[in-house]
Design a protein around this motif. Structure first.
Motif, PDB file in Angstrom:
ATOM      1  N   ALA A 169       3.243   8.318   2.170  1.00  0.00           N
ATOM      2  CA  ALA A 169       3.997   7.117   2.617  1.00  0.00           C
ATOM      3  C   ALA A 169       5.207   7.637   1.707  1.00  0.00           C
ATOM      4  CB  ALA A 169       2.504   5.857   1.823  1.00  0.00           C
ATOM      5  N   LEU A 170       5.579   7.624   0.225  1.00  0.00           N
ATOM      6  CA  LEU A 170       6.520   7.946  -0.308  1.00  0.00           C
ATOM      7  C   LEU A 170       7.648   8.937   0.148  1.00  0.00           C
ATOM      8  CD1 LEU A 170       5.405   7.232  -3.612  1.00  0.00           C
ATOM      9  CD2 LEU A 170       6.268   5.960  -2.538  1.00  0.00           C
ATOM     10  N   GLN A 171       6.307   9.708   0.836  1.00  0.00           N
ATOM     11  CA  GLN A 171       7.730  11.045   1.259  1.00  0.00           C
ATOM     12  C   GLN A 171       8.271  10.485   2.864  1.00  0.00           C
ATOM     13  OE1 GLN A 171       8.183  13.734   0.414  1.00  0.00           O
ATOM     14  NE2 GLN A 171       6.237  14.850  -0.712  1.00  0.00           N
ATOM     15  N   SER A 182       1.099  -0.821   0.114  1.00  0.00           N
ATOM     16  CA  SER A 182      -0.089  -0.417   0.459  1.00  0.00           C
ATOM     17  C   SER A 182       1.124   1.191   0.270  1.00  0.00           C
ATOM     18  CB  SER A 182      -1.478   0.327   1.315  1.00  0.00           C
ATOM     19  OG  SER A 182      -0.499  -0.153   2.298  1.00  0.00           O
ATOM     20  N   LEU A 183       2.408   1.403   0.124  1.00  0.00           N
ATOM     21  CA  LEU A 183       2.878   2.514   0.446  1.00  0.00           C
ATOM     22  C   LEU A 183       3.109   2.920  -1.313  1.00  0.00           C
ATOM     23  CD1 LEU A 183       5.865   1.094   2.562  1.00  0.00           C
ATOM     24  CD2 LEU A 183       4.143   2.332   3.134  1.00  0.00           C
ATOM     25  N   LEU A 209       3.048  -1.211 -13.414  1.00  0.00           N
ATOM     26  CA  LEU A 209       4.124  -1.110 -13.217  1.00  0.00           C
ATOM     27  C   LEU A 209       5.203   0.465 -13.679  1.00  0.00           C
ATOM     28  CD1 LEU A 209       5.633  -4.020 -16.271  1.00  0.00           C
ATOM     29  CD2 LEU A 209       6.084  -3.411 -13.628  1.00  0.00           C
ATOM     30  N   ASN A 210       3.702   1.552 -13.948  1.00  0.00           N
ATOM     31  CA  ASN A 210       3.353   2.725 -14.172  1.00  0.00           C
ATOM     32  C   ASN A 210       3.675   3.108 -12.889  1.00  0.00           C
ATOM     33  OD1 ASN A 210       3.539   3.050 -17.099  1.00  0.00           O
ATOM     34  ND2 ASN A 210       1.488   2.477 -17.248  1.00  0.00           N
ATOM     35  N   LYS A 211       2.577   2.905 -11.743  1.00  0.00           N
ATOM     36  CA  LYS A 211       2.849   3.389 -10.229  1.00  0.00           C
ATOM     37  C   LYS A 211       4.352   3.030  -9.730  1.00  0.00           C
ATOM     38  CE  LYS A 211       0.119   4.634  -7.846  1.00  0.00           C
ATOM     39  NZ  LYS A 211      -0.088   5.906  -8.182  1.00  0.00           N
ATOM     40  N   LEU A 212       5.201   1.642 -10.143  1.00  0.00           N
ATOM     41  CA  LEU A 212       6.694   1.267  -9.291  1.00  0.00           C
ATOM     42  C   LEU A 212       7.579   2.192 -10.263  1.00  0.00           C
ATOM     43  CD1 LEU A 212       8.268  -0.732  -8.211  1.00  0.00           C
ATOM     44  CD2 LEU A 212       8.564  -1.796 -10.482  1.00  0.00           C
ATOM     45  N   LEU A 213       7.099   2.719 -11.540  1.00  0.00           N
ATOM     46  CA  LEU A 213       8.332   3.561 -11.903  1.00  0.00           C
ATOM     47  C   LEU A 213       7.535   5.305 -11.688  1.00  0.00           C
ATOM     48  CD1 LEU A 213       7.673   3.141 -15.406  1.00  0.00           C
ATOM     49  CD2 LEU A 213       9.967   3.001 -14.305  1.00  0.00           C
ATOM     50  N   SER A 214       7.012   5.495 -11.648  1.00  0.00           N
ATOM     51  CA  SER A 214       6.799   7.028 -10.648  1.00  0.00           C
ATOM     52  C   SER A 214       6.850   6.610  -9.095  1.00  0.00           C
ATOM     53  CB  SER A 214       4.932   7.678 -10.695  1.00  0.00           C
ATOM     54  OG  SER A 214       4.275   6.818  -9.865  1.00  0.00           O
ATOM     55  N   THR A 215       6.925   5.543  -8.492  1.00  0.00           N
ATOM     56  CA  THR A 215       7.646   5.479  -7.067  1.00  0.00           C
ATOM     57  C   THR A 215       9.207   5.380  -6.882  1.00  0.00           C
ATOM     58  OG1 THR A 215       5.505   4.431  -5.914  1.00  0.00           O
ATOM     59  CG2 THR A 215       7.303   4.075  -5.465  1.00  0.00           C
TER      60      THR A 215
END
Length: 740
Positions: free
Chosen positions: A347-349, A340-341, A394-400
């Protein structure tokens, strides 16, 4: 007098009001009693409720063989479990019945296999079941099955605080050789900093000396080392195999079916990603564990208040702004589901600010299983249909990764395996984007891990894939150089490649890796230009890469200069478009600036690097060729790499063939020369381009070219050509200066 009358007793109106309230209260109570009586009557007639009551009240020692009531009730519970799932109360009753062995050991595996929750699993039921493990009467196979069930349902347990309270009791089972891999997995999910103790570290090290360097022990020790590095002195490998196997448990597919029928989403597990293998219709496979779970607290709502007051812990799910995150930065409670992070900006911050090693370790663990299950281990097509779920994941992983400005070690390990089976078209932008984020690979491993699979894909794919791969490798080099410029230490020149790993590499090793990458791209570019007929689009991406390479010393502080191969230099010099020639001129200009700066630094500083004679020789040779072609009109002269026989040149019937690639007759600039000639001599009927070579027209023509935006050509001419100096001889360790 009125006051005395009022005090003596209630009035008629007050008495009437009290009577009405009494009647209303009696009516409400009667309705509640009727409703409760009806509910009990319905329950009494519900076969499922009667079945649960049977397992709740059955006495120890009741025989199994020939017991029709047992079989009838168990079949009814299984039917409800596999169709709708069991309620939390039903889970508690059946789990207690199975683990207490009231009817022996023969029914325990069958009951465990039908424990499919409809919503959540009560924590207290799991705790009581774990305690039953200590009785010593449960067979090892059943114990393993129970721990697998706990691991599969881990994210559906409504709270974890009481489970963590019996951490020591669970840890005592690591000495059981059959249970050790599964207990280590469960401990990995439950471990917090306060769980790490010296005696536990010693016990794990003893087991390692007995069982060898098992991945499940190393992963648990690596988590211990993150929390308490002073207690774990063991060297943990930077790249380990997956520590905990993704067991094909009997509950996964059934659980997904139940959740679909109930209209709710299955939460992605930290340890085990749920998969379903529908052999009858593989094209409609659901990417169920690629859906990011929502943020949720580790403990239930009833325990949150007490826990927050005693430990001053703030669940991340309760924060809604960056200001709140800053106020509670050191009191954050991570969610139960680490996946969920990826879907939470706060969470990323938190990950970016706090650099929580345990959070990153858990997130990598979850991410590794999700990627491997969906793209590598799926036996039914998996992501081969380019599904929307896989694309969004994968797009969410890339943006993260872009937000954190670094990749995850789990995605790196996944890519090394995936490249060997990738067709080059499935989710191409996303895969190439992930590939560009991998950290520096040691030169001893980079050929096997990256170059061999990429080379096969490059030579067998379309021109657009070649362009995409060139862009990917350029971004990879940019990130490597940026990491070097950020993490390089001034004293010993050792660099840390990733702030979240223990991978360290000397400057020499880093230079070797960068040089391997640059030389690899040079080989790909040379052959790729031949295969694609020197396509201008592919050439543009190749020049992007060498614009990065030519400035490695001045812009990124890396003491390394690598010249482009002849297979890139000459196709660019003879390109039909002026932009490519202009960019080549700019690249050569930047090479000269970097070489000059490096040579000057070599004379005045102690830590300067030595530039090989071969590098100067290659640079001077390229400059001489460019000046002879573009300026001196001396094409096809002896000593050049491009030579043709005299007889063949005469048979071509090209007048003054030696001028074919100067700034006037070059195919890239011929249209500019014609336009300039018409502007200078508008009345002439016969066009003589050689007239531009006269002194004044030539100066005007150069200014005319420079005003067209060809700044690279301008910088190259100004830095390498002077009319006051004689032609350079191109000797070693000298920077050539040419005269027209």
């Amino acid at each position: 007098m009125a006051a005395k009358l009022n005090l003596s007793g209630p009035s008629d109106s007050d008495q009437s009001s009290l009577n009405d309230q009494s009647v209303s209260s009696r009516s409400i109570n009667r309705s509640l009693r009727v409703a409760e009586k009806q509910r009990r009557k319905n329950e009494a007639g519900d076969p499922f409720v009667l079945a649960l009551k049977y397992f709740s009240d059955v006495e120890a020692g009741t025989p199994v063989l020939g017991n029709d009531d047992l079989e009838r009730n168990l079949v009814l519970v299984e039917k409800v479990a596999y169709s709708k799932g069991l309620s939390p109360e039903a889970i508690s009753i059946m789990l207690e019945f199975a683990m207490s062995l009231r009817m022996g050991t023969i029914l325990c595996p069958r009951v465990l296999k039908c424990l499919i929750p409809a919503t959540v699993v009560p924590q207290e039921a799991v705790v009581r079941a774990v305690v039953w493990l200590g009785v010593g009467k449960i067979p090892f196979g059943t114990q393993v099955l129970f721990i697998k069930w706990v691991l599969t349902m881990f994210d559906m347990i409504d709270a974890k605080d009481h489970l963590r309270a019996i951490y020591g009791f669970i840890f005592s089972f690591v000495t059981e050789e059959n249970l050790c891999p599964y207990i280590c997995h469960l401990l990995y999910l439950l471990t917090r900093k306060e769980s790490v103790r010296v005696f536990r570290v010693r016990k794990l090290l003893e087991l390692q000396s007995k069982l060898g360097r098992q991945p499940f022990l190393l992963h648990l020790l690596s988590l211990y080392k993150v929390f308490c590095p002073e207690l774990v002195t063991l060297s943990i490998p930077s790249r380990m195999k997956s520590g905990f196997r993704n067991h094909n448990s009997p509950w996964k597919s059934v659980l997904i079916g139940v959740q679909k029928r109930n209209g709710s989403q299955v939460a992605s597990s930290i340890g085990l990603a749920f998969t379903i293998k529908d052999k009858t219709n593989t094209r409609k496979r659901k990417h169920c564990h690629l859906e990011l779970p929502a943020l949720s607290s580790v403990v239930n709502k009833q325990a949150q208040t007490e826990l927050s007051s005693s430990r001053k812990v703030v669940p991340l799910v309760q924060l809604h702004s960056f200001a709140q995150l800053l106020e509670n930065m050191h009191h954050i409670e991570l969610p139960a589901q680490m996946g969920s992070l990826l879907g939470s900006s706060l969470a990323l911050q938190y990950l970016d600010c706090v650099q929580d090693e345990s959070a990153l370790l858990r997130l990598n663990f979850w991410l590794g299983y999700a990627l491997h299950e969906e793209f590598l281990f799926c036996g039914d097509g998996g992501a081969s249909q380019n599904s929307e779920e896989a694309l969004q994941f994968l797009n969410k992983l890339l943006s993260t990764q872009h937000f954190l400005q670094e990749g995850f070690s789990s995605s790196e390990a996944f890519l090394y395996k995936f490249l060997s089976v990738w067709d080059g078209s499935l989710l191409r932008p996303q895969i190439l984007g992930l590939l560009s984020n991998i950290p520096v690979v040691p030169s001893s491993q980079i050929r096997q891990l990256l170059f061999e699979p990429l080379m096969q894909l490059f030579f067998t794919s379309s021109m657009f894939f070649k362009c995409g791969l060139m862009e990917c490798l350029n971004n990879m080099l940019l990130k490597w150089l940026t990491w070097h410029s950020v993490y390089a230490l001034e004293d010993d020149l050792d660099i840390s490649l990733n702030s979240h790993t223990s991978i360290n590499m000397t400057l020499s090793g880093f230079k070797d890796s960068v040089m391997e990458l640059v030389n690899f791209v040079g080989r790909l570019a040379s052959v790729g230009l031949q295969l694609e007929g020197c396509h201008s689009l592919l050439l543009s991406f190749i020049l992007d890469f060498y614009e990065t390479v030519c400035d490695t010393f001045l812009k990124y502080g890396l003491p390394l200069v690598v010249m482009p191969p002849a297979g890139v230099f000459y196709p660019t010099l003879f390109a039909a478009d002026p932009v490519s020639v202009d960019r080549l001129a700019y690249i050569m200009y930047r090479y000269k600036v970097n070489l000059t700066s490096a040579k000057n630094q070599e004379k005045v500083t102690e830590q300067a690097f030595h530039i090989s004679r071969q590098t100067f020789r290659e640079f001077n040779h390229y400059v001489v060729v460019m000046v002879n072609c573009l300026w001196n009109s001396k094409m096809f002269q002896p000593g050049m790499d491009v030579q043709l026989g005299e007889e063949l040149l005469l048979k071509s019937n090209v007048p003054e063939y030696w001028t074919s690639f100067d700034l006037i007759h070059h195919p890239a600039f011929l249209s500019y020369a014609v336009d300039f000639h018409q502007r200078c001599w508008p009345g002439r009927k016969d066009m003589d381009l050689n007239s531009i070579k006269h002194s004044k027209p030539w100066s005007w023509y150069l200014e005319y070219l420079f005003t067209q935006g060809y700044d690279g050509l301008k910088q190259f001419v100004q830095s390498n050509i002077s009319r006051q100096l004689t032609a350079g001889d191109g000797q070693d360790n000298s920077l050539s200066t040419q005269q027209r």
